[in-house]
Design a protein around this motif. Structure first.
Motif, PDB file in Angstrom:
ATOM      1  N   ARG A 288       1.237  -1.499  -0.044  1.00  0.00           N
ATOM      2  CA  ARG A 288       0.323  -0.020   0.372  1.00  0.00           C
ATOM      3  C   ARG A 288       0.828   1.299   0.040  1.00  0.00           C
ATOM      4  N   GLU A 289       1.045   1.928  -1.004  1.00  0.00           N
ATOM      5  CA  GLU A 289       1.350   3.043  -1.003  1.00  0.00           C
ATOM      6  C   GLU A 289       1.356   4.155  -0.668  1.00  0.00           C
ATOM      7  N   GLU A 290       0.062   4.205  -0.043  1.00  0.00           N
ATOM      8  CA  GLU A 290      -0.150   5.694   0.964  1.00  0.00           C
ATOM      9  C   GLU A 290       0.602   5.173   2.139  1.00  0.00           C
TER      10      GLU A 290
ATOM     11  N   ARG B  88       4.069   4.648   4.830  1.00  0.00           N
ATOM     12  CA  ARG B  88       4.943   5.109   4.858  1.00  0.00           C
ATOM     13  C   ARG B  88       6.052   4.314   5.438  1.00  0.00           C
TER      14      ARG B  88
ATOM     15  N   GLU C 219       4.438  -0.640   6.034  1.00  0.00           N
ATOM     16  CA  GLU C 219       3.746  -0.976   4.931  1.00  0.00           C
ATOM     17  C   GLU C 219       3.977  -2.580   4.739  1.00  0.00           C
TER      18      GLU C 219
ATOM     19  N   THR D 174       0.992   5.309  12.431  1.00  0.00           N
ATOM     20  CA  THR D 174       0.622   3.636  11.372  1.00  0.00           C
ATOM     21  C   THR D 174      -0.507   2.842  11.525  1.00  0.00           C
TER      22      THR D 174
END
Length: 310
Positions: free
Chosen positions: A175-177, A179, A182, A223
């Motif tokens: 998931r590129e959102e 940082r 992941e 996150t």
């Protein structure tokens, strides 16, 4: 002429001081049927020149504007021509036999990983996974169905992983959102539908650099909260939230320093399985926990095993 059996994806950002050791460790593998895809995520140093200077037809160099580690890995996977993919971070090193030992185990629906050797910049050994196990009293297994163990803590280092490209595509890639964390997010989505195979031999040398232990603890905490919230939502939608899953989620929130949801999930699990004393133990710890300010630093505080990028 047949193509490679495995595509190795190496993302890098400003890695001129260590990239060549990582590249060399891949090219020295005793398994030769590989390609190495180096994805330069916007380096401003000599990283590109160094990689382009490698005279080995197995090496491919791709450059992109800085988009983050997850996007760099996804770019490499999208360019992979082999049915299997492996990952290595730019400051890690593989043992020469890594792929030779892992690829025979690989099968559809299976993620293969190994233990690691951790060291600092002085060469001092920091041990392996067991050294940093936050919940050593847990007798769970780290192969097969690892979902609950993985909810509690991230014990899979990206540089150790080999999996089939089609399996990675099926779970949606990184998931590129995100940082950070992941990798934990991806392994959890894999564990919801795949089995894992752990090779208990340390096949990867991981360098823990000084800046690795600093980072942004607020970003890590937020996150990790998102990753676990998303995993819990998926599992609830699938009707898979058992007492064991709630307990594991509670431990995951605890290990990422999100104490309110940790306490809520551990309390819910303990009510359903009151004889599981360790859940009561960690519930008490979550209620009594206070942030450490100064003085003794802990491995858990540095988030070595939860961190998406070292």
């Amino acid at each position: 002429m047949t193509g490679p059996s495995v595509s190795v994806v190496l993302p890098v950002l400003d890695g001129e001081h260590f990239i060549m050791e990582a590249v060399g460790s891949v090219l020295k593998q005793t398994f030769s049927g590989l390609e190495l895809i180096v994805v330069d995520d916007g380096s401003t140093d000599a990283t590109g020149e160094l990689v382009l200077g490698v005279k080995d037809p197995r090496v491919r160099y791709l450059r992109q504007e800085n988009r983050g580690l997850a996007a760099a890995r996804n770019r490499g996977v999208s360019e992979a021509s082999a049915p299997a993919v492996a990952f290595i971070d730019a400051d890690d090193r593989w043992k020469a036999s890594k792929l030779e030992k892992q690829l025979p185990v690989l099968a559809k629906g299976l993620l293969v990983y190994s233990d690691v050797e951790l060291s600092d910049e002085t060469g001092r050994s920091l041990g392996g996974f067991r050294t940093f196990d936050r919940f050593p009293e847990d007798e769970r297994k780290f192969s097969g169905d690892v979902l609950t163990a993985l909810l509690a803590q991230n014990f899979v280092h990206p540089s150790t992983v080999v999996m089939r490209k089609e399996d990675l595509a099926a779970v949606g890639g990184f998931r590129e959102e995100l940082r950070v964390s992941e990798d934990w997010d991806l392994w959890l989505r894999c564990a919801e539908r795949m089995r894992f195979s752990r090779l208990a031999e340390p096949l990867v040398a991981v360098l823990i650099r000084r800046e690795s232990l600093q980072g942004n603890p607020q970003l890590m905490r937020a996150t990790s909260l998102r990753v676990l919230d998303d995993a819990g939502r998926r599992l609830r939608e699938d009707g898979r939230v058992t007492a064991e899953v709630r307990g594991a989620l509670g431990l995951g929130y605890f290990s990422s320093r999100n104490m309110r949801p940790a306490a809520a999930n551990l309390f819910g699990a303990a009510l359903r399985r009151p004889w599981h004393l360790r859940w009561w133990k960690w519930l008490a710890s979550s209620l009594l926990w206070r942030p450490v300010r100064g003085g003794r630093a802990t491995v858990a505080d540095s988030e070595i095993l939860v961190r998406g990028r070292k």
